[in-house]
Motif scaffolding. Structure first.
Motif, PDB file in Angstrom:
ATOM      1  N   ALA A  69      -6.624  16.578  -7.203  1.00  0.00           N
ATOM      2  CA  ALA A  69      -7.345  16.635  -5.921  1.00  0.00           C
ATOM      3  C   ALA A  69      -8.259  15.428  -5.728  1.00  0.00           C
ATOM      4  CB  ALA A  69      -8.153  17.929  -5.825  1.00  0.00           C
ATOM      5  N   ALA A  70      -8.997  15.052  -6.760  1.00  0.00           N
ATOM      6  CA  ALA A  70      -9.904  13.910  -6.644  1.00  0.00           C
ATOM      7  C   ALA A  70      -9.123  12.602  -6.516  1.00  0.00           C
ATOM      8  CB  ALA A  70     -10.848  13.851  -7.839  1.00  0.00           C
ATOM      9  N   SER A  71      -8.028  12.476  -7.232  1.00  0.00           N
ATOM     10  CA  SER A  71      -7.204  11.267  -7.130  1.00  0.00           C
ATOM     11  C   SER A  71      -6.638  11.106  -5.723  1.00  0.00           C
ATOM     12  CB  SER A  71      -6.051  11.329  -8.130  1.00  0.00           C
ATOM     13  OG  SER A  71      -6.515  11.187  -9.453  1.00  0.00           O
ATOM     14  N   LEU A  72      -6.192  12.209  -5.133  1.00  0.00           N
ATOM     15  CA  LEU A  72      -5.641  12.143  -3.781  1.00  0.00           C
ATOM     16  C   LEU A  72      -6.738  11.829  -2.766  1.00  0.00           C
ATOM     17  CD1 LEU A  72      -3.117  15.110  -3.896  1.00  0.00           C
ATOM     18  CD2 LEU A  72      -2.591  12.672  -3.894  1.00  0.00           C
ATOM     19  N   ALA A  73      -7.927  12.404  -2.940  1.00  0.00           N
ATOM     20  CA  ALA A  73      -9.048  12.082  -2.058  1.00  0.00           C
ATOM     21  C   ALA A  73      -9.411  10.608  -2.178  1.00  0.00           C
ATOM     22  CB  ALA A  73     -10.249  12.954  -2.390  1.00  0.00           C
ATOM     23  N   ALA A  74      -9.384  10.094  -3.401  1.00  0.00           N
ATOM     24  CA  ALA A  74      -9.657   8.670  -3.621  1.00  0.00           C
ATOM     25  C   ALA A  74      -8.624   7.811  -2.912  1.00  0.00           C
ATOM     26  CB  ALA A  74      -9.674   8.367  -5.116  1.00  0.00           C
ATOM     27  N   SER A  75      -7.363   8.172  -3.063  1.00  0.00           N
ATOM     28  CA  SER A  75      -6.283   7.392  -2.462  1.00  0.00           C
ATOM     29  C   SER A  75      -6.391   7.364  -0.940  1.00  0.00           C
ATOM     30  CB  SER A  75      -4.935   7.976  -2.875  1.00  0.00           C
ATOM     31  OG  SER A  75      -3.877   7.272  -2.290  1.00  0.00           O
ATOM     32  N   LYS A  76      -6.738   8.496  -0.333  1.00  0.00           N
ATOM     33  CA  LYS A  76      -6.839   8.575   1.130  1.00  0.00           C
ATOM     34  C   LYS A  76      -7.936   7.668   1.685  1.00  0.00           C
ATOM     35  CE  LYS A  76      -5.250  13.372   1.265  1.00  0.00           C
ATOM     36  NZ  LYS A  76      -5.666  14.797   1.430  1.00  0.00           N
ATOM     37  N   ASN A  77      -8.969   7.427   0.875  1.00  0.00           N
ATOM     38  CA  ASN A  77     -10.122   6.656   1.342  1.00  0.00           C
ATOM     39  C   ASN A  77     -10.139   5.214   0.843  1.00  0.00           C
ATOM     40  OD1 ASN A  77     -12.355   8.570   2.737  1.00  0.00           O
ATOM     41  ND2 ASN A  77     -11.205   9.730   1.214  1.00  0.00           N
ATOM     42  N   LEU A  78      -9.219   4.869  -0.030  1.00  0.00           N
ATOM     43  CA  LEU A  78      -9.236   3.550  -0.657  1.00  0.00           C
ATOM     44  C   LEU A  78      -8.785   2.478   0.327  1.00  0.00           C
ATOM     45  CD1 LEU A  78      -9.895   2.396  -3.432  1.00  0.00           C
ATOM     46  CD2 LEU A  78      -7.514   2.732  -4.069  1.00  0.00           C
ATOM     47  N   ASN A  79      -9.617   1.453   0.514  1.00  0.00           N
ATOM     48  CA  ASN A  79      -9.310   0.398   1.484  1.00  0.00           C
ATOM     49  C   ASN A  79      -9.419  -0.995   0.866  1.00  0.00           C
ATOM     50  OD1 ASN A  79     -12.060   0.212   1.155  1.00  0.00           O
ATOM     51  ND2 ASN A  79     -12.583   0.888   3.229  1.00  0.00           N
ATOM     52  N   LYS A  80      -9.301  -1.071  -0.450  1.00  0.00           N
ATOM     53  CA  LYS A  80      -9.374  -2.345  -1.158  1.00  0.00           C
ATOM     54  C   LYS A  80      -7.979  -2.776  -1.586  1.00  0.00           C
ATOM     55  CE  LYS A  80     -13.843  -2.352  -0.838  1.00  0.00           C
ATOM     56  NZ  LYS A  80     -14.539  -3.290   0.059  1.00  0.00           N
ATOM     57  N   THR A  81      -7.827  -4.061  -1.928  1.00  0.00           N
ATOM     58  CA  THR A  81      -6.519  -4.587  -2.309  1.00  0.00           C
ATOM     59  C   THR A  81      -6.346  -4.581  -3.823  1.00  0.00           C
ATOM     60  OG1 THR A  81      -7.371  -6.862  -2.350  1.00  0.00           O
ATOM     61  CG2 THR A  81      -6.450  -6.063  -0.282  1.00  0.00           C
ATOM     62  N   ASN A  82      -5.080  -4.438  -4.227  1.00  0.00           N
ATOM     63  CA  ASN A  82      -4.692  -4.537  -5.632  1.00  0.00           C
ATOM     64  C   ASN A  82      -5.468  -3.564  -6.507  1.00  0.00           C
ATOM     65  OD1 ASN A  82      -3.144  -5.571  -7.752  1.00  0.00           O
ATOM     66  ND2 ASN A  82      -4.710  -7.098  -8.281  1.00  0.00           N
ATOM     67  N   CYS A  83      -5.517  -2.313  -6.081  1.00  0.00           N
ATOM     68  CA  CYS A  83      -6.176  -1.268  -6.871  1.00  0.00           C
ATOM     69  C   CYS A  83      -5.136  -0.304  -7.436  1.00  0.00           C
ATOM     70  CB  CYS A  83      -7.167  -0.486  -6.009  1.00  0.00           C
ATOM     71  SG  CYS A  83      -8.652  -1.411  -5.585  1.00  0.00           S
ATOM     72  N   LYS A  84      -5.537   0.415  -8.452  1.00  0.00           N
ATOM     73  CA  LYS A  84      -4.672   1.404  -9.076  1.00  0.00           C
ATOM     74  C   LYS A  84      -5.521   2.598  -9.491  1.00  0.00           C
ATOM     75  CE  LYS A  84      -1.464   1.923 -13.008  1.00  0.00           C
ATOM     76  NZ  LYS A  84      -0.869   1.215 -14.171  1.00  0.00           N
ATOM     77  N   ILE A  85      -5.019   3.795  -9.240  1.00  0.00           N
ATOM     78  CA  ILE A  85      -5.683   5.027  -9.677  1.00  0.00           C
ATOM     79  C   ILE A  85      -4.984   5.510 -10.940  1.00  0.00           C
ATOM     80  CG2 ILE A  85      -6.210   7.427  -9.089  1.00  0.00           C
ATOM     81  CD1 ILE A  85      -6.185   6.498  -6.113  1.00  0.00           C
ATOM     82  N   ILE A  86      -5.773   5.776 -11.972  1.00  0.00           N
ATOM     83  CA  ILE A  86      -5.244   6.271 -13.245  1.00  0.00           C
ATOM     84  C   ILE A  86      -5.813   7.668 -13.461  1.00  0.00           C
ATOM     85  CG2 ILE A  86      -5.084   5.893 -15.733  1.00  0.00           C
ATOM     86  CD1 ILE A  86      -5.594   2.856 -15.067  1.00  0.00           C
ATOM     87  N   ALA A  87      -4.948   8.671 -13.378  1.00  0.00           N
ATOM     88  CA  ALA A  87      -5.352  10.071 -13.510  1.00  0.00           C
ATOM     89  C   ALA A  87      -4.920  10.581 -14.875  1.00  0.00           C
ATOM     90  CB  ALA A  87      -4.717  10.903 -12.403  1.00  0.00           C
ATOM     91  N   VAL A  88      -5.843  11.223 -15.588  1.00  0.00           N
ATOM     92  CA  VAL A  88      -5.585  11.623 -16.975  1.00  0.00           C
ATOM     93  C   VAL A  88      -5.968  13.080 -17.173  1.00  0.00           C
ATOM     94  CG1 VAL A  88      -6.004  11.085 -19.411  1.00  0.00           C
ATOM     95  CG2 VAL A  88      -6.229   9.281 -17.680  1.00  0.00           C
ATOM     96  N   ASP A  89      -5.104  13.834 -17.851  1.00  0.00           N
ATOM     97  CA  ASP A  89      -5.428  15.198 -18.249  1.00  0.00           C
ATOM     98  C   ASP A  89      -4.657  15.507 -19.532  1.00  0.00           C
ATOM     99  OD1 ASP A  89      -6.783  17.668 -16.397  1.00  0.00           O
ATOM    100  OD2 ASP A  89      -5.640  18.284 -18.149  1.00  0.00           O
ATOM    101  N   ASN A  90      -5.256  16.348 -20.381  1.00  0.00           N
ATOM    102  CA  ASN A  90      -4.574  16.680 -21.644  1.00  0.00           C
ATOM    103  C   ASN A  90      -3.756  17.960 -21.550  1.00  0.00           C
ATOM    104  OD1 ASN A  90      -6.559  18.638 -21.668  1.00  0.00           O
ATOM    105  ND2 ASN A  90      -7.437  18.066 -23.638  1.00  0.00           N
ATOM    106  N   SER A  91      -3.688  18.575 -20.364  1.00  0.00           N
ATOM    107  CA  SER A  91      -2.884  19.775 -20.157  1.00  0.00           C
ATOM    108  C   SER A  91      -1.533  19.383 -19.562  1.00  0.00           C
ATOM    109  CB  SER A  91      -3.601  20.747 -19.216  1.00  0.00           C
ATOM    110  OG  SER A  91      -2.697  21.734 -18.732  1.00  0.00           O
TER     111      SER A  91
END
Length: 242
Positions: A69-91
């Protein structure tokens, strides 16, 4: 993938320590909305904070991403160039669903979903790190090191968004806020049995701290500003600025 209604603790059972397993993954959206006051506001504002604070040519980390949920919220609002979201969970169960959610969203910003312990993840070129109700599930003796690692991997001006359930030093206030939280859950349809059994399941798994403890840890790591931007009952979210 359709999410179900949370009825995990709706019948008497032998209580095992809470785990983010397949059963929890299947009902997690319902569970979190009915259990955490202000959760939708927290997620929405995380997106806004990413939109304001992300930097070009940087990484955004979502540590303990659950279903993303937080990664998707970040992606929807991200307006910078050459960025990457790295989402991590141990489950593995959470990661499986998170990958489906992020693929379905078709984000313009790449979202890499990793199944791993966040202690194993190198934090590099980060402008934003999100820990949304994650630190409370780490062993207390591991918390200083993970915060220090995050600080070291943040770019100047980068931020850490830390959401946590809190305890309060004053016993009367602490019990009042716990009671208000339980009433919140009752009003969302949870029975006394469900509230009691889930509390028992979380007792030795989720070890919560005071805001002052979090603030001191963040300042000791080197953050120059530590501000609580959200609080409802015993749930809060903090933004720390490098």
């Amino acid at each position: 993938m359709q999410a179900g209604k949370d009825a995990i603790y709706s019948y008497p059972q032998t209580i095992e320590p809470f785990r983010f397993d397949q059963a929890v993954a299947e009902v997690f959206p319902d569970m979190i909305q009915r259990s955490v006051p202000g959760y939708a506001t927290i997620i929405d504002t995380i997106g806004q904070l990413v939109g304001r604070c992300a930097q070009d040519n940087s990484h955004i980390y979502d540590l303990g991403c659950s279903l993303g949920a937080a990664s998707l919220a970040a992606s929807k609002n991200l307006n910078k160039t050459n960025c990457k979201i790295i989402a991590v969970d141990n489950s593995a169960a959470m990661v499986e669903r998170c990958r489906l959610h992020t693929k379905a969203f078709k984000s313009a910003c790449p979202i890499e979903v990793l199944c791993d312990d966040i202690q194993n993840i190198a934090i590099k070129k980060a402008s934003v790190v999100i820990m949304n109700f994650t630190l409370q599930f780490l062993a207390p003796e591991e918390r200083n090191s993970i915060i220090a690692k995050i600080f070291a991997g943040l770019l100047p001006g980068g931020i850490l968004i830390l959401s946590e359930k809190l305890q309060h030093k004053d016993a009367v206030s602490n019990e009042l806020l716990i009671d208000l939280h339980h009433e919140f859950k009752r009003r969302n349809g949870y029975s006394e049995l469900e509230i009691s059994q889930k509390r028992s399941a979380l007792e030795d798994v989720m070890r919560i701290e005071s805001f002052e403890s979090h603030q001191q840890r963040l300042l000791s790591a080197g953050f120059v500003e530590v501000n609580m931007w959200f609080k409802c009952f015993n749930f809060a979210s903090i933004v720390a600025i490098k």
